[in-house]
Design an enzyme around this catalytic site. Structure first.
Site, PDB file in Angstrom:
ATOM      1  N   ALA A 152       2.062   3.231   2.367  1.00 12.97           N
ATOM      2  CA  ALA A 152       3.169   3.329   3.317  1.00 12.97           C
ATOM      3  C   ALA A 152       4.319   2.425   2.902  1.00 12.97           C
ATOM      4  O   ALA A 152       5.482   2.851   2.878  1.00 12.97           O
ATOM      5  CB  ALA A 152       2.677   2.976   4.723  1.00 12.97           C
ATOM      6  N   GLY A 203     -11.832  10.715   0.954  1.00  9.90           N
ATOM      7  CA  GLY A 203     -11.983  12.156   1.145  1.00  9.90           C
ATOM      8  C   GLY A 203     -10.752  13.012   0.995  1.00  9.90           C
ATOM      9  O   GLY A 203     -10.824  14.111   0.454  1.00  9.90           O
ATOM     10  N   GLY A 204      -9.593  12.548   1.466  1.00  8.77           N
ATOM     11  CA  GLY A 204      -8.433  13.397   1.282  1.00  8.77           C
ATOM     12  C   GLY A 204      -7.317  13.215   2.283  1.00  8.77           C
ATOM     13  O   GLY A 204      -7.365  12.347   3.144  1.00  8.77           O
ATOM     14  N   SER A 211      -4.857   9.799   7.958  1.00  5.44           N
ATOM     15  CA  SER A 211      -4.320   8.445   7.773  1.00  5.44           C
ATOM     16  C   SER A 211      -3.571   8.301   6.458  1.00  5.44           C
ATOM     17  O   SER A 211      -2.436   7.838   6.441  1.00  5.44           O
ATOM     18  CB  SER A 211      -5.407   7.391   7.873  1.00  5.44           C
ATOM     19  OG  SER A 211      -6.324   7.526   6.826  1.00  5.44           O
ATOM     20  N   VAL A 212      -4.182   8.704   5.323  1.00  2.94           N
ATOM     21  CA  VAL A 212      -3.396   8.651   4.082  1.00  2.94           C
ATOM     22  C   VAL A 212      -2.191   9.568   4.204  1.00  2.94           C
ATOM     23  O   VAL A 212      -1.116   9.281   3.682  1.00  2.94           O
ATOM     24  CB  VAL A 212      -4.154   9.017   2.780  1.00  2.94           C
ATOM     25  CG1 VAL A 212      -4.802   7.814   2.187  1.00  2.94           C
ATOM     26  CG2 VAL A 212      -5.056  10.179   2.935  1.00  2.94           C
ATOM     27  N   ARG A 250     -19.821  15.212   4.884  1.00  9.16           N
ATOM     28  CA  ARG A 250     -20.163  16.201   5.916  1.00  9.16           C
ATOM     29  C   ARG A 250     -19.261  17.425   5.799  1.00  9.16           C
ATOM     30  O   ARG A 250     -19.705  18.543   6.025  1.00  9.16           O
ATOM     31  CB  ARG A 250     -20.045  15.569   7.307  1.00  9.16           C
ATOM     32  CG  ARG A 250     -21.242  14.691   7.647  1.00  9.16           C
ATOM     33  CD  ARG A 250     -20.995  13.881   8.915  1.00  9.16           C
ATOM     34  NE  ARG A 250     -19.980  12.858   8.679  1.00  9.16           N
ATOM     35  CZ  ARG A 250     -18.959  12.596   9.485  1.00  9.16           C
ATOM     36  NH1 ARG A 250     -18.810  13.296  10.592  1.00  9.16           N
ATOM     37  NH2 ARG A 250     -18.081  11.657   9.204  1.00  9.16           N
ATOM     38  N   SER A 302      -5.242   1.191   0.635  1.00  7.79           N
ATOM     39  CA  SER A 302      -5.009   2.640   0.516  1.00  7.79           C
ATOM     40  C   SER A 302      -5.919   3.248  -0.551  1.00  7.79           C
ATOM     41  O   SER A 302      -6.336   4.400  -0.443  1.00  7.79           O
ATOM     42  CB  SER A 302      -3.562   2.923   0.097  1.00  7.79           C
ATOM     43  OG  SER A 302      -2.646   2.336   0.959  1.00  7.79           O
ATOM     44  N   GLU A 334      -0.834   2.275   8.894  1.00  3.19           N
ATOM     45  CA  GLU A 334      -1.849   1.834   9.852  1.00  3.19           C
ATOM     46  C   GLU A 334      -1.369   0.637  10.677  1.00  3.19           C
ATOM     47  O   GLU A 334      -1.805   0.435  11.809  1.00  3.19           O
ATOM     48  CB  GLU A 334      -3.153   1.492   9.120  1.00  3.19           C
ATOM     49  CG  GLU A 334      -4.334   1.320  10.066  1.00  3.19           C
ATOM     50  CD  GLU A 334      -5.655   1.086   9.338  1.00  3.19           C
ATOM     51  OE1 GLU A 334      -5.701   1.257   8.104  1.00  3.19           O
ATOM     52  OE2 GLU A 334      -6.632   0.734  10.006  1.00  3.19           O
ATOM     53  N   HIS A 364     -16.159   4.789  12.232  1.00  2.00           N
ATOM     54  CA  HIS A 364     -16.478   5.922  11.349  1.00  2.00           C
ATOM     55  C   HIS A 364     -17.980   6.169  11.390  1.00  2.00           C
ATOM     56  O   HIS A 364     -18.764   5.225  11.315  1.00  2.00           O
ATOM     57  CB  HIS A 364     -16.042   5.594   9.917  1.00  2.00           C
ATOM     58  CG  HIS A 364     -16.023   6.783   9.012  1.00  2.00           C
ATOM     59  ND1 HIS A 364     -17.181   7.397   8.585  1.00  2.00           N
ATOM     60  CD2 HIS A 364     -15.000   7.477   8.460  1.00  2.00           C
ATOM     61  CE1 HIS A 364     -16.853   8.426   7.796  1.00  2.00           C
ATOM     62  NE2 HIS A 364     -15.536   8.494   7.716  1.00  2.00           N
ATOM     63  N   GLY A 391       0.843  -1.199   0.000  1.00  2.00           N
ATOM     64  CA  GLY A 391       0.000   0.000   0.000  1.00  2.00           C
ATOM     65  C   GLY A 391       0.874   1.243   0.000  1.00  2.00           C
ATOM     66  O   GLY A 391       2.083   1.176  -0.248  1.00  2.00           O
TER      67      GLY A 391
END
Lengths: 280, 656
Positions: free
Chosen positions: B16, B49-50, B410-411, B273, B44, B394, B257, B14
């Site tokens: 990382a 979202g970003g 996290s990303v 949101r 990953s 992670e 989440h 992934g």
């Protein structure tokens, strides 16, 4: 052969269940409101391609499994249930199970598609035939080696930004600006998940084993559009400009028809052809 | 015996893992990546979202910098994080995102002029500055003071992973696909690689290396419903645990989440949101402002997930055949916005729910999402107890998230930690010769061979699929969003029994090559051990912090619990892990413990907190001329690798 016998047993057991079910369906349908009809249980009949090339004496065959449909059931859920409850040897690939990673493409009732997001309720007669994706090395049953193919494709089209200065960038400073529209257009083409549906749906690929296919074309179109990639048209021509490239395409457009991400393959192939014609 | 030698072995392809591989390759070390699947299919890719980086280019990000990001991250962690690591992270994140931009990620960009956005349920016009046009833009996310989350529509993880893997391909880094590391090879407290099973042929191969980096992601699949990919089973964590030497950190810190779809648990991004979507109950009532008048739907994830659960417990959930849920309403964002910036969400709704979120509400419920816990590492990414073993992303408890991770962090962690840890991995390769005896390698291969042949020969025994389902149910029912002593005690006891039963697994399909049942049989006992670490750690931690919410101990208790949980499994025959703790040193904190600003602050304070606050005030008073960079060094100097020490430039602000 003992495995084959077990299969037949499973088949018989499930077949008995089907006899009693339809009656239950009809009584409920008359008494309850129409929407409730969708919620009655039915038996799904999966015909699944089975072959393990690593097992001595194993032969390709279709095996039937029957399971009770659950509301919202996808082929992902169904195949796991079959593996857990009926036949633990069955091979298939799922990773994200959300239509994002591209692992689970297979041929569902004749059409290549992402199995994880295919709802069983889509099939009115409850019969679902699953075959591995053609055009790729078979690992076993429904599992094919798309990874090997895609890595080779990426190496062939040099699927990265070509810029001699890219590694000299000072990342402390503001990034190079990009037109917001251009960024969006690149993302549009970057949405490919390398599932392989376009490759398996391509008649040209069947005739020309080294045909680059739509997955390679869309990747090149993405880099051709990207101002950060400094490759010239001539350099793209080197990769694309022959019969295994964009001029070999017979424009049958199975890629466009079956792309799970609705990528604009037709437009991009035309774009690359026009671009390549300008070379020399 | 097949043995493959390399310098830097990376387990997991992934973001990382690939970033560490790139770093060690760039420094000239032979590198191999192992992956269960093709690298581009890693989990990953599912990050929607970003990525948080304090670029501050969009108008709502103005005034953002490393310090604001740091403060959000530490608060978000409920002061459970390692502040040295959080500081390294926030300083490096802007560089990481700019590097990815040069490597091909088509980040969404600032467009000058007016645009309409939805804030707090209202349409508002904001005006982007001309001079910011074309720079990387950002959106709002939960628990952040500024709009800091950079994105490409809602396919951010996908574009980042594609750019990263393409870079790895460009550099010729080999990714050995369909390979599973089943044990680590170690001798005298040093790790030398892994025993690896080829998932197609079934062959066991020893990958022998100077450094071994575990980047296998989280352990979400310990729960029956999770947003995680089906491969997020924590096996990398488990093989570290099984050494009896490496430790796992904060395993009880599990994030739920707020908005996964019901019933399948697929994620809809926090961007819903962030971009203005609302949470509604069965009456169509927007309830979050009643609970969190300040941040509302954009409170931190743990807070929103708990408030949603509370509200459903009051009978306000929407009943369904799959239990109660709530509604996520993004209809107010309009078709154009949804089709451009939330298109994955739209696709997911169409395919899995048969609804169009432009016109219809999305049924959502808090669902297991992220593992803050993992292999405990130092700030360098190396295990403090097993030399040569690194972990990143992670899978690691590098510990920038403490007890609650912010969305978008996290990303960001994957690529930032990959950059930083990658340098330390290369340093280790430079400083240490590979010196392991072949008898050690043989010993570890033999052990795994014996385990597998026992499985293949056993006539009768337990079904691995059933054991896994039972474990997942225990975790769902008893180690969830709200926890209590009674349930946790039961979970610990029931998992102990599963641990015993998992020693007697028998197979129906007894072949050694490609065999999904055998894969399960190898993994399930490992997963049960991890589940035990989570449940036991949760039982012992008698306080509430971040995502760990104890109904019987509702207060955050800094006095007794400002510490990190460490877990080892020294004795293979024992049926519980050993748990101990390391203190977080308040006197070194740049930001001493305080209130997160949600609900009533009922924290039991640490005796050092007041002391440290006073000390900081004194340092600040004594150095009125110090700028913010000099102030960090005075308060808590952090060991950032030389390469990443530079100050970050921002529009309208330069390097200040």
């Amino acid at each position: 052969m003992s495995e084959q016998e077990t299969m037949n047993e499973i088949k018989t057991v499930s077949a008995q269940e089907t006899v009693t079910e339809p009656e239950a369906v009809s009584t409920q349908n008359t008494s309850a409101e129409p929407e409730k009809g969708n919620e009655t249980e039915r038996i799904l009949k999966f015909q699944i391609f089975r072959y393990n090339p690593r097992k001595k004496g194993d032969k390709p065959r279709m095996v039937t499994y029957e399971i009770t449909e659950a509301p919202g059931m996808t082929i992902f859920i169904a195949l796991n249930e079959i593996r857990e409850q009926q036949d633990p040897s069955i091979q298939f690939d799922f990773v994200c199970r959300a239509g994002i990673c591209g692992s689970c493409a297979m041929v569902v009732n004749g059409s290549p598609t992402l199995a994880c997001r295919t709802l069983t309720s889509k099939f009115p007669d409850g019969e679902i035939k699953l075959l591995p994706l053609p055009g790729f090395e078979l690992i076993g049953d429904l599992s094919v080696n798309t990874g090997k193919f895609m890595r080779a494709m990426s190496e062939r089209v040099e699927s990265w930004i070509h810029d001699q200065d890219a590694d000299k960038v000072n990342y402390d400073k503001l990034e190079e600006r990009m037109d917001p529209d251009v960024a969006e257009q690149i993302y549009e083409l970057e949405r490919c998940v390398e599932c392989g549906c376009c490759v398996s749906a391509c008649a040209t690929k069947r005739m020309r084993p080294d045909f680059l296919s739509a997955v390679g074309f869309i990747r090149l179109a993405r880099y051709a559009l990207d101002p950060r990639d400094k490759r010239s048209d001539e350099e793209f021509y080197e990769i694309l400009g022959d019969d295994d490239g964009v001029f070999g395409c017979m424009t049958l457009l199975g890629c466009e028809d079956y792309c799970p991400k609705d990528l604009p393959h037709q437009t991009q192939i035309a774009y690359l052809r026009r671009k390549m014609l300008k070379v020399k | 015996m097949k043995v493959i030698y390399t310098d830097s072995l990376v387990i997991g392809g992934g973001l990382a893992g690939l970033r560490v591989a790139i770093a060690s390759m760039q420094r000239g070390y032979d590198t191999i990546v192992l992956s269960l699947i093709p690298a581009k299919r890693s989990h990953s890719a599912a990050a929607q979202g970003g990525m948080q980086a304090s670029l501050g280019a969009c108008i709502k990000g103005e005034g953002d910098d490393e310090d604001v990001h740091f403060s959000d991250t530490v608060k978000g962690s409920d002061w459970g994080c390692d502040q040295d690591v959080a500081r390294m992270f926030v300083n490096t994140s802007p560089k990481a995102i700019r590097q990815l931009s040069a490597w091909g990620v088509p980040w969404s960009r600032v467009r000058k002029g007016d645009r309409e956005v939805v804030i707090n349920g209202e349409k508002v016009t904001i005006t982007e500055k001309d001079e910011a046009h074309g720079l990387i833009t950002s959106r709002d996310f939960g628990g952040t003071k500024k709009w800091r989350t950079c994105f490409t529509s809602d396919g951010t993880g996908h574009t980042m992973l594609y750019a990263m893997d393409n870079k790895a391909i460009q550099m010729g880094i080999p990714v050995h696909e369909r390979k599973e590391a089943v044990a680590l090879i170690h001798e005298d407290g040093v790790c030398y690689g892994a025993v690896v099973r080829d998932l197609i042929t079934g062959e066991l191969i020893a990958y022998v290396a100077k450094t071994t980096t575990i980047a296998t992601g989280g352990y979400g699949r310990l729960y029956s419903v999770s947003t995680n990919a089906v491969i997020s089973e924590g096996i990398g964590n488990a093989i570290a645990l099984e050494t009896g030497i490496a430790t796992l950190g904060n395993m009880e810190a599990v994030q739920f989440h707020p908005t996964a779809i019901v019933p399948v648990g697929i994620l809809t991004t926090e961007g819903c949101r962030g971009d203005g979507g609302l949470l509604l109950d069965k009456d169509g009532y927007r309830f979050m402002p009643d609970y969190e008048p300040d941040k509302k739907e954009l409170a931190s994830r743990d807070v929103v997930a708990r408030r949603m659960t509370e509200h459903m417990r009051k009978g306000k959930g929407v009943p369904s055949r799959y239990g109660d849920h709530l509604w996520l309403d993004i209809t107010l964002l309009g078709r154009k916005h949804i089709e451009k910036n939330l298109r994955e969400v739209k696709e997911i709704c169409e395919y899995f729910l048969g609804i169009d979120p432009v016109n219809e509400y999305i049924p959502v419920r808090p669902t297991q999402h992220y593992s803050m816990g993992g292999i405990r590492t130092k700030a360098t990414g190396e295990s403090p107890t097993l030399k040569g073993l690194f972990s990143v992303g992670e899978a690691a408890c590098w510990d920038m998230h403490g007890f609650n991770r912010l969305g978008g962090n996290s990303v960001a962690e994957t690529v930032v930690a990959g950059m930083i840890v990658g340098e330390f991995v290369a340093d280790y390769c430079a400083a240490n010769p590979l010196n392991v005896s072949t008898s050690t390698i043989e010993h570890f291969i033999k052990l795994e061979e014996e385990k597998i042949s026992t499985l293949l020969l056993r006539e009768y025994g337990e079904n691995p699929f059933e054991l896994k389902a039972q474990m997942q149910k225990i975790m769902m029912d008893k180690v969830g969003i709200f926890r209590n002593g009674e349930d946790l005690t039961q979970a610990v006891e029931q998992l102990k029994i599963l641990n015993q039963r998992a020693r007697k697994i028998a197979l129906r399909n007894r072949i050694s090559s490609s065999n999904p049942e055998l894969v399960e049989a190898i993994r399930v006992p490992k997963m049960i051990k991890l589940a035990q670490c989570v449940a036991y750690g949760a039982l012992l931690r008698t306080e509430s912090r971040g995502a760990h919410a104890r109904e019987d101990y509702p207060q955050r208790n800094d006095r007794d619990w400002l510490k990190r949980t460490l877990t080892t499994w020294k004795d293979e025959s024992s049926d519980l892990p050993e748990v101990f703790y390391e203190d977080l040193d308040v006197m070194k904190m740049e930001m001493p413990p305080g209130s997160r600003g949600y609900g009533v602050d009922n924290t039991i304070h640490h005796p050092d907190t007041e002391k440290r606050i006073k000390e900081i005030e004194e340092i600040k008073a004594a150095h009125p001329e110090a700028d913010r960079y000099e102030m960090h060094d005075l308060l808590n100097p952090t060991p950032i690798p030389e390469k990443f020490k530079g100050k970050n430039e921002r529009i309208g602000r330069g390097f200040k």
